[in-house]
Design an enzyme around this catalytic site. Structure first.
Site, short mmCIF file in Angstrom:
data_model
loop_
_atom_site.label_atom_id
_atom_site.label_comp_id
_atom_site.label_asym_id
_atom_site.label_seq_id
_atom_site.Cartn_x
_atom_site.Cartn_y
_atom_site.Cartn_z
N CYS A 10 28.37 -15.39 18.53
CA CYS A 10 26.82 -14.97 18.34
C CYS A 10 25.98 -15.89 18.67
O CYS A 10 26.20 -17.14 19.27
CB CYS A 10 26.70 -14.66 16.77
SG CYS A 10 26.83 -15.79 15.62
N CYS A 84 24.77 -11.92 21.27
CA CYS A 84 24.47 -12.92 22.01
C CYS A 84 23.96 -12.66 23.42
O CYS A 84 23.45 -13.46 24.27
CB CYS A 84 25.51 -14.18 22.28
SG CYS A 84 27.09 -13.63 22.74
N CYS A 88 27.09 -14.85 26.89
CA CYS A 88 28.65 -15.32 27.15
C CYS A 88 29.18 -15.29 28.57
O CYS A 88 28.85 -14.20 28.98
CB CYS A 88 29.40 -14.25 26.38
SG CYS A 88 31.13 -14.86 26.00
#
Length: 146
Positions: A10, A84, A88
């Protein structure tokens, strides 16, 4: 079969991903390698998350947010993101899940509990799926939680 590895990500690695990692570590009992990280890690874990996890006997008080690294993503079998966005890194062949969950930042414990409970439901379903192919004859996995 090797021990499956799960990475929870996150933004701040202070609430949702920490609770998910703590719950999976607790339920898996060493059968899954569990990590968590944040795309912009906070300085400390959300106190309400620590409190609601303590209600379940899971201690997050000694944990601290970790930065997201390409190596953590590369080594994971399953990467679960929680708000997020595109932070990523994506590697071919990895399994990615995006769990849409409310952010517990700034919320009191009574509003974090339902988030924790939804994470727990999803974690237990994921664990059942991950362990479906494992047998009792396999070597004991290494218990780790990072």
């Amino acid at each position: 079969m090797t021990v499956p590895e799960v990475l929870f990500v996150c933004v701040h690695n202070a609430g949702r991903s920490q609770m998910a990692a703590g719950l999976l570590h607790h339920h898996a009992r060493g059968r899954v390698l569990v990590r968590s990280a944040g795309s912009a890690p906070a300085d400390t874990i959300n106190p309400a998350a620590v409190a609601v996890m303590a209600e379940l006997g899971i201690d997050l008080s000694r944990r601290f947010p970790q930065p997201l690294t390409a190596e953590a993503v590369r080594s994971a079998d399953v990467v679960i993101t929680m708000g997020c966005g595109d932070a990523c890194p994506v590697f071919p062949g990895k399994r990615y899940l995006d769990w849409q969950l409310d952010d517990p930042a700034g919320l009191p414990a009574e509003q974090v509990r339902p988030i924790r409970d939804e994470i727990d439901r999803r974690v237990q379903a994921l664990l059942a799926e991950l362990l479906a192919g494992l047998t009792d004859e396999e070597p004991a996995p290494r218990p780790e939680h990072r």
